[in-house]
Design a protein around this motif. Structure first.
Motif, PDB file in Angstrom:
ATOM      1  N   ASP A   1     -35.602  -9.591   3.661  1.00  0.00           N
ATOM      2  CA  ASP A   1     -37.028  -9.399   3.424  1.00  0.00           C
ATOM      3  C   ASP A   1     -37.776 -10.580   4.009  1.00  0.00           C
ATOM      4  O   ASP A   1     -37.657 -11.700   3.524  1.00  0.00           O
ATOM      5  N   HIS A   2     -38.574 -10.326   5.079  1.00  0.00           N
ATOM      6  CA  HIS A   2     -39.318 -11.392   5.719  1.00  0.00           C
ATOM      7  C   HIS A   2     -40.795 -11.371   5.342  1.00  0.00           C
ATOM      8  O   HIS A   2     -41.617 -11.977   6.031  1.00  0.00           O
ATOM      9  N   SER A   3     -41.176 -10.690   4.278  1.00  0.00           N
ATOM     10  CA  SER A   3     -42.571 -10.662   3.870  1.00  0.00           C
ATOM     11  C   SER A   3     -43.017 -12.061   3.464  1.00  0.00           C
ATOM     12  O   SER A   3     -42.204 -12.867   2.987  1.00  0.00           O
ATOM     13  N   PRO A   4     -44.310 -12.394   3.663  1.00  0.00           N
ATOM     14  CA  PRO A   4     -44.767 -13.753   3.374  1.00  0.00           C
ATOM     15  C   PRO A   4     -44.439 -14.221   1.970  1.00  0.00           C
ATOM     16  O   PRO A   4     -44.095 -15.386   1.748  1.00  0.00           O
ATOM     17  N   SER A   5     -44.523 -13.323   0.998  1.00  0.00           N
ATOM     18  CA  SER A   5     -44.271 -13.711  -0.378  1.00  0.00           C
ATOM     19  C   SER A   5     -42.803 -14.030  -0.635  1.00  0.00           C
ATOM     20  O   SER A   5     -42.467 -14.636  -1.648  1.00  0.00           O
ATOM     21  N   ARG A   6     -41.929 -13.623   0.277  1.00  0.00           N
ATOM     22  CA  ARG A   6     -40.492 -13.829   0.082  1.00  0.00           C
ATOM     23  C   ARG A   6     -39.964 -15.023   0.875  1.00  0.00           C
ATOM     24  O   ARG A   6     -38.791 -15.326   0.809  1.00  0.00           O
ATOM     25  N   LEU A   7     -40.826 -15.682   1.639  1.00  0.00           N
ATOM     26  CA  LEU A   7     -40.396 -16.863   2.374  1.00  0.00           C
ATOM     27  C   LEU A   7     -40.320 -18.043   1.413  1.00  0.00           C
ATOM     28  O   LEU A   7     -41.310 -18.398   0.769  1.00  0.00           O
ATOM     29  N   ALA A   8     -39.152 -18.627   1.278  1.00  0.00           N
ATOM     30  CA  ALA A   8     -38.982 -19.771   0.384  1.00  0.00           C
ATOM     31  C   ALA A   8     -39.533 -21.019   1.065  1.00  0.00           C
ATOM     32  O   ALA A   8     -39.023 -21.448   2.104  1.00  0.00           O
ATOM     33  N   VAL A   9     -40.583 -21.605   0.494  1.00  0.00           N
ATOM     34  CA  VAL A   9     -41.238 -22.764   1.088  1.00  0.00           C
ATOM     35  C   VAL A   9     -41.300 -23.887   0.060  1.00  0.00           C
ATOM     36  O   VAL A   9     -41.751 -23.692  -1.063  1.00  0.00           O
ATOM     37  N   THR A  10     -40.813 -25.061   0.452  1.00  0.00           N
ATOM     38  CA  THR A  10     -40.888 -26.260  -0.377  1.00  0.00           C
ATOM     39  C   THR A  10     -41.274 -27.420   0.527  1.00  0.00           C
ATOM     40  O   THR A  10     -41.548 -27.230   1.725  1.00  0.00           O
ATOM     41  N   ASP A  11     -41.248 -28.623  -0.015  1.00  0.00           N
ATOM     42  CA  ASP A  11     -41.584 -29.789   0.801  1.00  0.00           C
ATOM     43  C   ASP A  11     -40.636 -29.934   1.998  1.00  0.00           C
ATOM     44  O   ASP A  11     -41.006 -30.523   3.011  1.00  0.00           O
ATOM     45  N   ALA A  12     -39.421 -29.379   1.876  1.00  0.00           N
ATOM     46  CA  ALA A  12     -38.440 -29.517   2.956  1.00  0.00           C
ATOM     47  C   ALA A  12     -38.841 -28.766   4.218  1.00  0.00           C
ATOM     48  O   ALA A  12     -38.445 -29.150   5.322  1.00  0.00           O
ATOM     49  N   ASN A  13     -39.590 -27.677   4.079  1.00  0.00           N
ATOM     50  CA  ASN A  13     -39.928 -26.870   5.258  1.00  0.00           C
ATOM     51  C   ASN A  13     -41.392 -26.473   5.311  1.00  0.00           C
ATOM     52  O   ASN A  13     -41.779 -25.648   6.136  1.00  0.00           O
ATOM     53  N   ARG A  14     -42.215 -27.060   4.432  1.00  0.00           N
ATOM     54  CA  ARG A  14     -43.619 -26.641   4.341  1.00  0.00           C
ATOM     55  C   ARG A  14     -44.376 -26.846   5.651  1.00  0.00           C
ATOM     56  O   ARG A  14     -45.112 -25.973   6.112  1.00  0.00           O
TER      57      ARG A  14
ATOM     58  N   ALA B   1     -31.648 -17.850  -5.443  1.00  0.00           N
ATOM     59  CA  ALA B   1     -32.254 -16.820  -6.292  1.00  0.00           C
ATOM     60  C   ALA B   1     -32.647 -15.601  -5.471  1.00  0.00           C
ATOM     61  O   ALA B   1     -32.439 -14.450  -5.887  1.00  0.00           O
ATOM     62  N   LYS B   2     -33.205 -15.831  -4.271  1.00  0.00           N
ATOM     63  CA  LYS B   2     -33.605 -14.725  -3.395  1.00  0.00           C
ATOM     64  C   LYS B   2     -32.394 -13.929  -2.937  1.00  0.00           C
ATOM     65  O   LYS B   2     -32.428 -12.688  -2.905  1.00  0.00           O
ATOM     66  N   LEU B   3     -31.311 -14.623  -2.595  1.00  0.00           N
ATOM     67  CA  LEU B   3     -30.116 -13.923  -2.120  1.00  0.00           C
ATOM     68  C   LEU B   3     -29.512 -13.048  -3.211  1.00  0.00           C
ATOM     69  O   LEU B   3     -29.073 -11.917  -2.953  1.00  0.00           O
ATOM     70  N   PHE B   4     -29.490 -13.543  -4.436  1.00  0.00           N
ATOM     71  CA  PHE B   4     -29.006 -12.719  -5.542  1.00  0.00           C
ATOM     72  C   PHE B   4     -29.925 -11.522  -5.762  1.00  0.00           C
ATOM     73  O   PHE B   4     -29.475 -10.386  -5.949  1.00  0.00           O
ATOM     74  N   THR B   5     -31.234 -11.759  -5.738  1.00  0.00           N
ATOM     75  CA  THR B   5     -32.200 -10.676  -5.944  1.00  0.00           C
ATOM     76  C   THR B   5     -32.091  -9.617  -4.861  1.00  0.00           C
ATOM     77  O   THR B   5     -32.165  -8.413  -5.144  1.00  0.00           O
ATOM     78  N   ASP B   6     -31.902 -10.050  -3.610  1.00  0.00           N
ATOM     79  CA  ASP B   6     -31.770  -9.097  -2.507  1.00  0.00           C
ATOM     80  C   ASP B   6     -30.572  -8.167  -2.706  1.00  0.00           C
ATOM     81  O   ASP B   6     -30.552  -7.048  -2.187  1.00  0.00           O
ATOM     82  N   ARG B   7     -29.579  -8.629  -3.447  1.00  0.00           N
ATOM     83  CA  ARG B   7     -28.402  -7.811  -3.731  1.00  0.00           C
ATOM     84  C   ARG B   7     -28.533  -7.051  -5.050  1.00  0.00           C
ATOM     85  O   ARG B   7     -27.585  -6.389  -5.478  1.00  0.00           O
ATOM     86  N   GLY B   8     -29.679  -7.185  -5.682  1.00  0.00           N
ATOM     87  CA  GLY B   8     -29.884  -6.492  -6.944  1.00  0.00           C
ATOM     88  C   GLY B   8     -29.120  -7.110  -8.100  1.00  0.00           C
ATOM     89  O   GLY B   8     -28.793  -6.422  -9.071  1.00  0.00           O
ATOM     90  N   ILE B   9     -28.835  -8.417  -8.013  1.00  0.00           N
ATOM     91  CA  ILE B   9     -28.052  -9.117  -9.035  1.00  0.00           C
ATOM     92  C   ILE B   9     -28.969 -10.037  -9.836  1.00  0.00           C
ATOM     93  O   ILE B   9     -29.702 -10.854  -9.267  1.00  0.00           O
ATOM     94  N   LYS B  10     -28.926  -9.901 -11.151  1.00  0.00           N
ATOM     95  CA  LYS B  10     -29.681 -10.785 -12.026  1.00  0.00           C
ATOM     96  C   LYS B  10     -28.775 -11.908 -12.508  1.00  0.00           C
ATOM     97  O   LYS B  10     -27.698 -11.662 -13.048  1.00  0.00           O
ATOM     98  N   VAL B  11     -29.204 -13.136 -12.287  1.00  0.00           N
ATOM     99  CA  VAL B  11     -28.446 -14.295 -12.760  1.00  0.00           C
ATOM    100  C   VAL B  11     -29.404 -15.228 -13.485  1.00  0.00           C
ATOM    101  O   VAL B  11     -30.624 -15.192 -13.274  1.00  0.00           O
ATOM    102  N   GLY B  12     -28.859 -16.093 -14.323  1.00  0.00           N
ATOM    103  CA  GLY B  12     -29.687 -17.026 -15.060  1.00  0.00           C
ATOM    104  C   GLY B  12     -30.054 -18.257 -14.261  1.00  0.00           C
ATOM    105  O   GLY B  12     -29.363 -18.628 -13.303  1.00  0.00           O
TER     106      GLY B  12
END
Length: 209
Positions: free
Chosen positions: A22-35, A145-156
């Motif tokens: 999923d390359h939608s803007p809301s799914r791009l993980a952005v932090t200080d490392a790649n902002r 978290a995104k990779l687990f979600t993309d597979r339909g897996i819920k983790v804590g």
């Protein structure tokens, strides 16, 4: 039509299915490392020339950002640009326009490419260069978290925090550990929990994957 030239992915661990990205803007993980890099790639119309070079170590997220860029701009992406024929890069650079920008990626800066083509060297010298460092804790956690979600897996969240400090600090390692945990959970008919993760990660040696 956008052309993506991605390097070959590691052969292990194998992915049991071709999971969609999923390359939608809301799914791009952005932090200080790649902002800063993400902000630059989001606005190619503002680039001084219609070409940018993205530099980063393996697993720093170059392919992740390149895929996102390609999904949102009608441009060309050439990954591992230093491994391509200099003449092809030269012509791709010349063909780039604001309407069809060019994104190059590499592990090394152009001074280390040793391509021997002066005309290409002059163009690369005029090309904006952005660098990616290794993923920080926040980015690695978001990607897991995104990779687990993309597979339909819920983790804590506790599992995500546990993995962040134990796997190699790269997005490739995040992909590998999620794929391996998914496969092991299916094979053992178990939920993905810290005890299962401990078995899998410890079985891969120090620092996991």
């Amino acid at each position: 039509m956008t052309l993506l030239l991605f390097p070959e992915l590691p052969s292990e661990p194998p992915l049991p299915l071709a999971w969609p990205v999923d390359h939608s803007p809301s799914r791009l993980a952005v932090t200080d490392a790649n902002r800063a890099a993400a902000a630059w790639l989001a606005a190619p119309a503002l680039w001084p020339v219609p070409v940018t070079l993205l530099i980063g170590a393996p697993g720093s997220g170059k392919s992740h950002l390149a895929g996102w860029f390609a999904a949102h701009h009608d441009g060309l992406v050439i990954e591992a640009a230093d491994t391509h024929e200099p003449e092809r890069l030269f012509h791709a650079w010349n063909a780039a326009t604001p309407a069809r920008p060019l994104l190059l990626t590499s592990q090394r800066p152009p001074r280390d490419w040793h391509h021997g083509l002066p005309d290409l060297a002059s163009r690369l010298a005029a090309t904006p260069l952005i660098r990616l460092g290794e993923p920080d804790d926040e980015l690695l956690g978001l990607v897991l978290a995104k990779l687990f979600t993309d597979r339909g897996i819920k983790v804590g969240d506790d599992l995500i925090r546990w993995l962040v400090v134990r796997i190699e600090r790269s997005l490739g390692a995040a992909q590998a550990v999620v794929a391996r945990l998914d496969a092991e959970a299916l094979a053992r008919h178990r939920a993905i929990t810290i005890p299962l993760a401990r078995e899998v990660v410890d079985g891969q040696g120090e620092m996991g994957f």
